[in-house]
Design a protein around this motif. Sequence first.
Motif, PDB file in Angstrom:
ATOM      1  N   LEU A 266      -0.676 -15.356  81.555  1.00  0.00           N
ATOM      2  CA  LEU A 266      -0.420 -15.343  80.042  1.00  0.00           C
ATOM      3  C   LEU A 266       0.420 -14.206  79.513  1.00  0.00           C
ATOM      4  O   LEU A 266       1.024 -14.387  78.554  1.00  0.00           O
ATOM      5  CB  LEU A 266      -1.778 -15.405  79.219  1.00  0.00           C
ATOM      6  N   GLN A 267       0.731 -13.330  80.397  1.00  0.00           N
ATOM      7  CA  GLN A 267       1.517 -12.167  80.049  1.00  0.00           C
ATOM      8  C   GLN A 267       2.719 -12.118  80.869  1.00  0.00           C
ATOM      9  O   GLN A 267       3.629 -11.236  80.742  1.00  0.00           O
ATOM     10  CB  GLN A 267       0.760 -10.552  80.415  1.00  0.00           C
ATOM     11  N   LYS A 268       3.075 -13.124  81.542  1.00  0.00           N
ATOM     12  CA  LYS A 268       4.100 -13.393  82.402  1.00  0.00           C
ATOM     13  C   LYS A 268       4.845 -14.720  82.025  1.00  0.00           C
ATOM     14  O   LYS A 268       5.379 -15.267  83.309  1.00  0.00           O
ATOM     15  CB  LYS A 268       3.781 -13.185  84.008  1.00  0.00           C
ATOM     16  N   GLY A 269       4.692 -15.222  80.929  1.00  0.00           N
ATOM     17  CA  GLY A 269       5.644 -16.607  80.398  1.00  0.00           C
ATOM     18  C   GLY A 269       4.813 -17.715  80.669  1.00  0.00           C
ATOM     19  O   GLY A 269       5.266 -18.747  80.168  1.00  0.00           O
ATOM     20  N   PHE A 270       3.574 -17.808  81.076  1.00  0.00           N
ATOM     21  CA  PHE A 270       2.900 -19.027  80.979  1.00  0.00           C
ATOM     22  C   PHE A 270       1.952 -19.234  79.814  1.00  0.00           C
ATOM     23  O   PHE A 270       1.882 -18.135  79.087  1.00  0.00           O
ATOM     24  CB  PHE A 270       2.074 -19.194  82.336  1.00  0.00           C
ATOM     25  N   LYS A 271       1.643 -20.464  79.549  1.00  0.00           N
ATOM     26  CA  LYS A 271       0.855 -20.845  78.437  1.00  0.00           C
ATOM     27  C   LYS A 271      -0.480 -21.162  78.941  1.00  0.00           C
ATOM     28  O   LYS A 271      -0.696 -21.801  79.849  1.00  0.00           O
ATOM     29  CB  LYS A 271       1.662 -21.603  77.335  1.00  0.00           C
ATOM     30  N   PRO A 272      -1.413 -21.147  78.110  1.00  0.00           N
ATOM     31  CA  PRO A 272      -2.862 -21.601  78.411  1.00  0.00           C
ATOM     32  C   PRO A 272      -2.778 -22.978  78.961  1.00  0.00           C
ATOM     33  O   PRO A 272      -3.352 -23.349  80.044  1.00  0.00           O
ATOM     34  CB  PRO A 272      -3.837 -21.763  77.259  1.00  0.00           C
ATOM     35  N   LYS A 273      -2.004 -24.097  78.517  1.00  0.00           N
ATOM     36  CA  LYS A 273      -2.082 -25.444  78.990  1.00  0.00           C
ATOM     37  C   LYS A 273      -1.319 -25.606  80.137  1.00  0.00           C
ATOM     38  O   LYS A 273      -1.604 -26.773  80.811  1.00  0.00           O
ATOM     39  CB  LYS A 273      -1.343 -26.177  78.001  1.00  0.00           C
ATOM     40  N   ASP A 274      -0.732 -24.262  80.809  1.00  0.00           N
ATOM     41  CA  ASP A 274      -0.324 -24.605  82.165  1.00  0.00           C
ATOM     42  C   ASP A 274      -1.414 -24.197  83.360  1.00  0.00           C
ATOM     43  O   ASP A 274      -1.322 -24.702  84.478  1.00  0.00           O
ATOM     44  CB  ASP A 274       0.708 -23.553  82.433  1.00  0.00           C
ATOM     45  N   ALA A 275      -2.580 -24.003  82.639  1.00  0.00           N
ATOM     46  CA  ALA A 275      -3.622 -23.727  83.524  1.00  0.00           C
ATOM     47  C   ALA A 275      -5.010 -24.560  83.482  1.00  0.00           C
ATOM     48  O   ALA A 275      -5.188 -25.061  82.445  1.00  0.00           O
ATOM     49  CB  ALA A 275      -4.190 -22.073  83.625  1.00  0.00           C
ATOM     50  N   ALA A 276      -5.607 -24.577  84.597  1.00  0.00           N
ATOM     51  CA  ALA A 276      -7.100 -25.279  84.507  1.00  0.00           C
ATOM     52  C   ALA A 276      -8.001 -24.402  83.765  1.00  0.00           C
ATOM     53  O   ALA A 276      -8.276 -23.137  83.999  1.00  0.00           O
ATOM     54  CB  ALA A 276      -7.694 -25.739  85.979  1.00  0.00           C
ATOM     55  N   ALA A 277      -8.509 -24.906  82.685  1.00  0.00           N
ATOM     56  CA  ALA A 277      -9.665 -24.425  82.145  1.00  0.00           C
ATOM     57  C   ALA A 277     -10.985 -24.092  83.032  1.00  0.00           C
ATOM     58  O   ALA A 277     -11.364 -24.750  83.865  1.00  0.00           O
ATOM     59  CB  ALA A 277      -9.860 -24.995  80.789  1.00  0.00           C
ATOM     60  N   THR A 278     -11.690 -23.079  82.610  1.00  0.00           N
ATOM     61  CA  THR A 278     -13.018 -22.812  83.387  1.00  0.00           C
ATOM     62  C   THR A 278     -14.018 -22.858  82.113  1.00  0.00           C
ATOM     63  O   THR A 278     -14.250 -23.741  81.541  1.00  0.00           O
ATOM     64  CB  THR A 278     -12.831 -21.500  83.952  1.00  0.00           C
ATOM     65  N   GLU A 279     -14.928 -21.741  82.027  1.00  0.00           N
ATOM     66  CA  GLU A 279     -16.132 -21.660  81.333  1.00  0.00           C
ATOM     67  C   GLU A 279     -16.110 -22.112  79.827  1.00  0.00           C
ATOM     68  O   GLU A 279     -14.979 -21.472  79.182  1.00  0.00           O
ATOM     69  CB  GLU A 279     -16.990 -20.416  81.463  1.00  0.00           C
ATOM     70  N   LEU A 280     -16.594 -22.807  79.309  1.00  0.00           N
ATOM     71  CA  LEU A 280     -16.737 -23.463  77.709  1.00  0.00           C
ATOM     72  C   LEU A 280     -16.978 -22.266  76.776  1.00  0.00           C
ATOM     73  O   LEU A 280     -16.046 -22.381  75.696  1.00  0.00           O
ATOM     74  CB  LEU A 280     -17.688 -24.561  77.676  1.00  0.00           C
ATOM     75  N   LEU A 281     -17.888 -21.451  77.170  1.00  0.00           N
ATOM     76  CA  LEU A 281     -18.005 -20.532  76.021  1.00  0.00           C
ATOM     77  C   LEU A 281     -17.806 -18.924  76.851  1.00  0.00           C
ATOM     78  O   LEU A 281     -18.591 -18.236  76.859  1.00  0.00           O
ATOM     79  CB  LEU A 281     -19.452 -20.610  75.509  1.00  0.00           C
ATOM     80  N   GLY A 282     -16.686 -18.776  76.893  1.00  0.00           N
ATOM     81  CA  GLY A 282     -16.323 -17.475  77.522  1.00  0.00           C
ATOM     82  C   GLY A 282     -17.188 -17.095  78.676  1.00  0.00           C
ATOM     83  O   GLY A 282     -17.274 -17.797  79.787  1.00  0.00           O
ATOM     84  N   ASN A 283     -17.808 -15.952  78.687  1.00  0.00           N
ATOM     85  CA  ASN A 283     -18.767 -15.560  79.762  1.00  0.00           C
ATOM     86  C   ASN A 283     -20.208 -15.573  79.422  1.00  0.00           C
ATOM     87  O   ASN A 283     -20.886 -14.645  80.037  1.00  0.00           O
ATOM     88  CB  ASN A 283     -18.125 -13.943  80.402  1.00  0.00           C
ATOM     89  N   THR A 284     -20.378 -16.160  78.216  1.00  0.00           N
ATOM     90  CA  THR A 284     -21.832 -16.148  77.798  1.00  0.00           C
ATOM     91  C   THR A 284     -22.828 -17.091  78.438  1.00  0.00           C
ATOM     92  O   THR A 284     -23.864 -16.999  78.095  1.00  0.00           O
ATOM     93  CB  THR A 284     -21.849 -16.575  76.343  1.00  0.00           C
ATOM     94  N   ARG A 285     -22.483 -18.006  79.373  1.00  0.00           N
ATOM     95  CA  ARG A 285     -23.202 -18.923  80.232  1.00  0.00           C
ATOM     96  C   ARG A 285     -24.099 -19.656  79.157  1.00  0.00           C
ATOM     97  O   ARG A 285     -25.433 -19.673  78.854  1.00  0.00           O
ATOM     98  CB  ARG A 285     -24.331 -18.212  81.118  1.00  0.00           C
ATOM     99  N   ASP A 286     -23.195 -20.337  78.163  1.00  0.00           N
ATOM    100  CA  ASP A 286     -23.876 -20.994  76.965  1.00  0.00           C
ATOM    101  C   ASP A 286     -24.549 -20.170  76.233  1.00  0.00           C
ATOM    102  O   ASP A 286     -25.883 -20.720  75.517  1.00  0.00           O
ATOM    103  CB  ASP A 286     -24.405 -22.321  77.516  1.00  0.00           C
ATOM    104  N   GLY A 287     -24.415 -18.915  76.076  1.00  0.00           N
ATOM    105  CA  GLY A 287     -24.982 -18.032  74.975  1.00  0.00           C
ATOM    106  C   GLY A 287     -26.058 -17.267  75.388  1.00  0.00           C
ATOM    107  O   GLY A 287     -26.652 -16.590  74.797  1.00  0.00           O
ATOM    108  N   VAL A 288     -26.541 -17.395  76.789  1.00  0.00           N
ATOM    109  CA  VAL A 288     -27.403 -16.724  77.385  1.00  0.00           C
ATOM    110  C   VAL A 288     -27.184 -15.183  77.662  1.00  0.00           C
ATOM    111  O   VAL A 288     -28.172 -14.267  77.522  1.00  0.00           O
ATOM    112  CB  VAL A 288     -27.890 -17.124  78.603  1.00  0.00           C
ATOM    113  N   ILE A 289     -26.088 -14.910  77.912  1.00  0.00           N
ATOM    114  CA  ILE A 289     -25.740 -13.466  78.274  1.00  0.00           C
ATOM    115  C   ILE A 289     -24.556 -12.776  77.311  1.00  0.00           C
ATOM    116  O   ILE A 289     -23.832 -13.385  76.549  1.00  0.00           O
ATOM    117  CB  ILE A 289     -24.669 -13.511  79.584  1.00  0.00           C
ATOM    118  N   ASP A 290     -24.736 -11.409  76.824  1.00  0.00           N
ATOM    119  CA  ASP A 290     -23.880 -10.789  76.128  1.00  0.00           C
ATOM    120  C   ASP A 290     -23.762  -9.422  76.535  1.00  0.00           C
ATOM    121  O   ASP A 290     -24.585  -8.756  77.431  1.00  0.00           O
ATOM    122  CB  ASP A 290     -24.828 -10.757  74.841  1.00  0.00           C
TER     123      ASP A 290
END
Length: 456
Positions: A266-290
């Motif tokens: 994303l810092q080198k000319g690509f956009k989010p839609k160019d990539a396959a998405a991963t975790e749904l809620l960042g790194n929170t494991r569905d809200g368990v981790i902080d």
Amino acid sequence: MKIWTSCTLGSILALSLLAPSASYVKANTIQEVAAKETASLYPVLTKAKKPEEVGFSSEKLERVDGLIEKEVAAGFPGAALIVIKDGKIVKNESYGYKRKFNEHTPLKRFQKMENDTLFDLASNTKMYATNFALQKLVSEGKLDIQAKVQQYIPEFKDTKADVIKGKDTLRVIDVLHHTAGFKPDPQYHNPHVSKELYSQERDKTIEFISKTPLTYVPGTQNVYSDVDYMLLGAIVEKITGQQLDAYVENELYKPLKLKNTMFNPLQKGFKPKDAAATELLGNTRDGVIDFPNIRTYTLQGEVHDEKAFYSMGGVSGHAGLFSTTKDLAALLQVMLNGGGYGKHTLFDQETVDEFIAPSDMNPTYGLGWRRNGDASMEWMFGPYASDRAYGHTGWTGTVTIIDPEIDLGIVLLTNKKHSPLVNPVANSNQFFGDLFKTGSYGSVVTAIYEALETNE
């Protein structure tokens, strides 16, 4: 393998004009040089006209499609697959979707997976960034894997406070074999776990790697650890004087014209839609981790791995690389070629052999590479791979298989973590996508081997 250049041929042509009677510059000698020039080029991938051209059954390869498509219909997010054999691209397909959710809400229209979709390679970064860099440096005589780590990073040493000592004598080869003494994951990014080693600054994190305590005596166990490759990435940077991403992108990928293999896309000319998405809620494991600065949005185009993203600015020896199936196929071909591709030599066959050889302690480990060393690796390689086969996997859902015995390469990239957790409280690492055969690799790899006519 020596690469003959046009200037070599030009020099002989010039000599022939100056001394046309000299026996060693006869026309047939010039033709021999030209032949050598052509013969010395490394094979480059071309597309097979049909699978049967390289010994595959078209009908049986279609069963691979059916296997993955059936799982996509049952809820598996998506995948991309490329198969190469004898220097030919046999199969290059994409399945399902690169993104289905915005956090936990399904999109009205899923983003379709494409052959050029970028994937977060996770621990395959260890091979196609760090190992490739190390193999190049070894081949050039700039790195001695038998040398102590301390030779390259002087501050890497034992202290009086260390309960377990061994850093003073630890060698680079010990780190490559995952026998260095480090725990798998010190979580530098999370102060609740890392304590005094907490860091979300790249330079500080690299400093803290040398201060990370050993948890077992080096050389007594095989413990797969991200710290090993964070340390190896730091060694590459010390030797080259460049940040890891700059070195591999300019010295490895650019010469091969691989435009879709990089850190921090994303810092080198690509956009989010160019990539396959991963975790749904960042790194929170569905809200368990902080922890401080934790992402809570759906990740797409940003490295998932926490240490790589928060503590290493997206560029680490253990994770952070993005790529596509086609780019990775070229890197697999480099290994099958013995270190080069087209007119470019990255390293030599001797170095390849050294890095894929089994360790004395555990035949499933090479130098970084995982090997089909015994039955414990069947989950990854399946039952048909030769005992010379090697490769690696990545937590986000990526696997690469290289089988030099039959000149075969397989890249399966999935976004299996782009799915809800099965039970966040009981197991914060099991995603719905992990439950499918495609996400555990072996069934797909097995089906590809079964499609070879020699396995009928």
